[in-house]
Design a protein around this motif. Structure first.
Motif, short mmCIF file in Angstrom:
data_model
loop_
_atom_site.label_atom_id
_atom_site.label_comp_id
_atom_site.label_asym_id
_atom_site.label_seq_id
_atom_site.Cartn_x
_atom_site.Cartn_y
_atom_site.Cartn_z
N MET A 1 -6.24 3.29 -0.41
CA MET A 1 -6.44 3.41 -1.86
C MET A 1 -7.51 4.45 -2.22
SD MET A 1 -4.15 1.39 -2.96
CE MET A 1 -4.48 0.97 -4.68
N ASP A 2 -8.53 4.60 -1.40
CA ASP A 2 -9.59 5.56 -1.71
C ASP A 2 -9.09 7.00 -1.67
OD1 ASP A 2 -11.25 3.44 -2.05
OD2 ASP A 2 -12.47 3.77 -0.25
N LYS A 3 -7.99 7.23 -0.96
CA LYS A 3 -7.41 8.57 -0.93
C LYS A 3 -6.61 8.88 -2.19
CE LYS A 3 -7.05 8.62 4.12
NZ LYS A 3 -6.11 8.63 5.28
N ILE A 4 -6.21 7.83 -2.91
CA ILE A 4 -5.41 8.02 -4.12
C ILE A 4 -6.28 7.98 -5.36
CG2 ILE A 4 -3.38 7.20 -5.39
CD1 ILE A 4 -2.57 5.62 -2.90
N TYR A 5 -7.26 7.06 -5.36
CA TYR A 5 -8.03 6.79 -6.58
C TYR A 5 -9.52 7.06 -6.36
CZ TYR A 5 -3.74 4.58 -8.04
OH TYR A 5 -2.42 4.35 -8.35
N ALA B 1 -11.18 -3.02 4.57
CA ALA B 1 -11.27 -1.68 5.18
C ALA B 1 -9.89 -1.01 5.21
CB ALA B 1 -11.85 -1.77 6.58
N VAL B 2 -8.85 -1.79 5.52
CA VAL B 2 -7.49 -1.24 5.55
C VAL B 2 -7.06 -0.82 4.14
CG1 VAL B 2 -5.07 -1.77 6.00
CG2 VAL B 2 -6.84 -2.55 7.58
N LEU C 1 0.83 -1.20 0.00
CA LEU C 1 0.00 0.00 0.00
C LEU C 1 0.86 1.26 0.00
CD1 LEU C 1 -2.78 -1.03 2.56
CD2 LEU C 1 -2.93 -0.99 0.05
N GLN C 2 1.91 1.24 0.78
CA GLN C 2 2.81 2.41 0.82
C GLN C 2 3.51 2.60 -0.53
OE1 GLN C 2 2.92 4.61 3.36
NE2 GLN C 2 1.27 3.32 4.16
N TYR C 3 3.80 1.51 -1.20
CA TYR C 3 4.42 1.58 -2.53
C TYR C 3 3.51 2.30 -3.52
CZ TYR C 3 6.57 -0.07 -6.87
OH TYR C 3 7.15 -0.15 -8.13
N PHE C 4 2.22 2.00 -3.46
CA PHE C 4 1.29 2.66 -4.37
C PHE C 4 1.22 4.17 -4.09
CE2 PHE C 4 -1.09 -1.62 -4.45
CZ PHE C 4 -0.27 -2.08 -5.48
N LYS C 5 1.31 4.54 -2.84
CA LYS C 5 1.30 5.97 -2.50
C LYS C 5 2.54 6.66 -3.07
CE LYS C 5 0.25 7.19 1.70
NZ LYS C 5 0.20 7.23 3.17
N GLU C 6 3.67 5.97 -3.03
CA GLU C 6 4.91 6.55 -3.53
C GLU C 6 4.93 6.62 -5.06
OE1 GLU C 6 7.92 4.03 -1.98
OE2 GLU C 6 7.47 4.51 0.13
N PHE D 1 -9.11 -2.93 -10.44
CA PHE D 1 -8.76 -1.78 -11.27
C PHE D 1 -8.86 -0.53 -10.39
CE2 PHE D 1 -10.60 -4.96 -13.99
CZ PHE D 1 -9.98 -4.85 -15.23
N TYR D 2 -7.80 0.27 -10.38
CA TYR D 2 -7.84 1.57 -9.71
C TYR D 2 -7.46 2.62 -10.75
CZ TYR D 2 -8.09 -0.82 -5.20
OH TYR D 2 -8.48 -1.59 -4.15
N SER D 3 -8.22 3.71 -10.76
CA SER D 3 -8.01 4.69 -11.83
C SER D 3 -8.25 6.12 -11.33
CB SER D 3 -8.97 4.38 -12.99
OG SER D 3 -8.90 5.39 -13.98
#
Length: 349
Positions: A143-147, A137-138, A113-118, A162-164
């Motif tokens: 992810m909801d804050k990014i996508y 939930a975690v 998850l941290q990798y996706f934020k970076e 899929f996240y977009s």
């Protein structure tokens, strides 16, 4: 004698390098010979250095081997000069997250998850993305804050996500028979264009961790000949069963691509098959292989138990130009490494 051995190596490199023409449904065992292509590639390279140091007038033999096997060599080990990523390119990532390894990394500090934020890709396609012990939930809390847009597809215990950052207009499964694998497609609106994004998790190899280790020992010559013979037969049988199933799945994905051949399309996922395979060829025959065109080296994306191979891919239709495709080996939380690249829409004439 050495020249004859070099020629024999080239012939075997040729045979294994073009084995992606073999349909695994009809010849499941034979289609797996692509796995030993790197061995003959390495041997031919050793012959090249031998001739250079001891008899350089024969170096043409090894060079000829690389020339006649140029296509599979470039698929397996591309070499490209990196271009600057132009403005308004989108970053696409594909990653088999192995259930986020939640049993080992609980909580929002999970390294995946941290990798996706970076990395912050614009479009993210995940395989084996069930919440598992980490909990949905975690995952959502990060992810909801990014996508702003997501689509999660579940079938028989498998999960594709899929996240977009762009609106997801619709989604649909790509139907094929499977007990635990799947492919799906989303229509995503990117600026004024609509793009199909296809996410794949094709049939696994079916090998246990011990069998993967056995394969490594056979390739390295560390197993006794009688044991190696028995083990090889079992490995070939197991791999043959899975590659035949995967061929049917690859055909279904290829049909989907053909039906939408006039539309823009980006394809990602875990093929569970290497770059020299029927699966890779049949899915990618009308697409650009982003790693082959812009990546460098073998790009190993699976790294567990010595079974090292590039099985994760990003492909696109010709209306896109790929840049700097890379398999990122820095994060080891999953049994796969993520693959990502930048895509720039070509200007319309």
């Amino acid at each position: 004698m050495i020249a004859g051995a070099n020629i024999a190596t080239i012939l075997l490199m040729l045979l294994t390098g073009y084995s992606d023409r073999i349909n695994p449904v009809h010849h499941p065992d034979l289609s797996n010979i692509n796995l030993i292509f790197p061995v003959f590639l390495f041997l031919n390279l050793c012959f090249l250095f031998f001739w250079l140091f001891f008899r350089n007038r024969n170096v043409w033999i090894s060079f000829l081997g690389f020339i006649v096997c140029y296509v599979p060599v470039r698929k397996y080990f591309p070499i490209n000069f990196p271009d600057e990523v132009p403005a308004k390119s989108i970053k696409v990532m594909s990653y088999n997250v192995f259930l986020f390894a939640g049993w080992q990394y609980p909580g929002t500090n999970n390294p995946i998850l941290q990798y996706f934020k970076e990395q912050n890709p614009d479009i993210l396609c995940l395989q084996e993305s069930g919440s598992g012990e980490l909990g949905q939930a975690v995952i959502d809390s990060v992810m909801d804050k990014i996508y702003p847009y997501k689509c999660i597809c579940i079938r028989a215990g498998d999960c594709l996500s899929f996240y977009s950052k762009y609106p997801i207009l619709s989604h649909q499964p790509i139907e094929y028979p499977s007990q635990g694998n799947m492919s799906a497609a989303c229509r995503i609106k990117i600026d004024s264009d609509t793009v199909w994004v296809v996410n794949n998790h094709l049939e696994t190899t079916g090998l246990s961790l011990q069998q993967r280790q056995d394969f490594k020992e056979i390739i390295k010559g560390e197993m006794k000949s009688d044991t190696a013979s028995r083990t090889s037969r079992k490995l070939i049988s197991t791999l043959g069963e899975s590659v035949a199933k995967r061929a049917v799945e690859a055909d279904a994905v290829a049909r989907f691509i053909h039906r939408h051949h006039r539309e823009s399309l980006i394809l990602c996922g875990d093929f569970n098959d290497g770059p020299i395979s029927y699966t890779h060829r049949i899915i990618g025959r009308n697409l650009i292989d982003c790693y082959k065109e812009t990546g460098n080296g073998p790009g190993i994306s699976y790294h567990l138990s010595g079974f090292y191979v590039r099985i994760d891919n990003i492909m696109c239709t010709t209306d896109w130009t790929p840049y700097r495709c890379k398999v990122d080996s820095k994060i080891k939380a999953s049994d796969h490494y993520p693959i990502y690249c930048w895509l720039k829409k070509r200007s319309k004439l």
